[in-house]
Write a protein that holds these residues in place. Structure first.
Motif: not given
Length: 130
Positions: A3, A9, A26, A59, A61, A90, A123, A125-126
């Motif tokens: 990460l 993001i 985040l 990424f 979300v 996500l 966090k 899940k990421i």
């Protein structure tokens, strides 16, 4: 992939409050490079534009339920695009939509999270995705 705090993001939610909450979480986790969009329809051109730039999104979300283009429709567009096929995605879903998880998984979602959630769950899940 580790990460990175500067990972680019994109947070997509039609509710400004929710975007702010996700962005704050985040940031708590340590991410700094966060862009927002208020709908899948707004996000898609942003994703396409970034894809052809030196700094594509790394990424996404996204909320599931949005007025013009849902998170699922956006996910399908992302997965249908060769350059974006592997882009981590996500999905955020409300409790009532949990049955949709199967649909999202079939569409290629990286992971999903059910509202309400905490920064630690986010966090986790990421980390699973990466």
């Amino acid at each position: 992939m580790a990460l990175k705090s500067d990972m680019k993001i994109l947070v997509i939610d039609d509710m400004a409050t929710m975007r702010k909450i996700i962005k704050n979480m985040l940031q708590q986790i340590g991410f700094k490079n966060i862009t927002e969009a208020d709908d899948g329809a707004t996000a898609w051109p942003m994703i396409q534009e970034a894809m052809n730039s030196p700094a594509p999104y790394e990424f996404i979300v996204s909320d599931w339920n949005m007025p013009q283009m849902s998170g699922l429709d956006l996910l399908k567009k992302v997965r249908e695009t060769e350059e974006l096929k592997k882009l981590p995605f996500l999905m955020i879903t409300a409790e009532a939509e949990q049955g949709n998880v199967v649909i999202a998984v079939k569409a290629g979602v990286s992971n999903f999270i059910v509202k309400p959630f905490s920064a630690s769950v986010l966090k986790e899940k990421i980390e699973k995705i990466f």
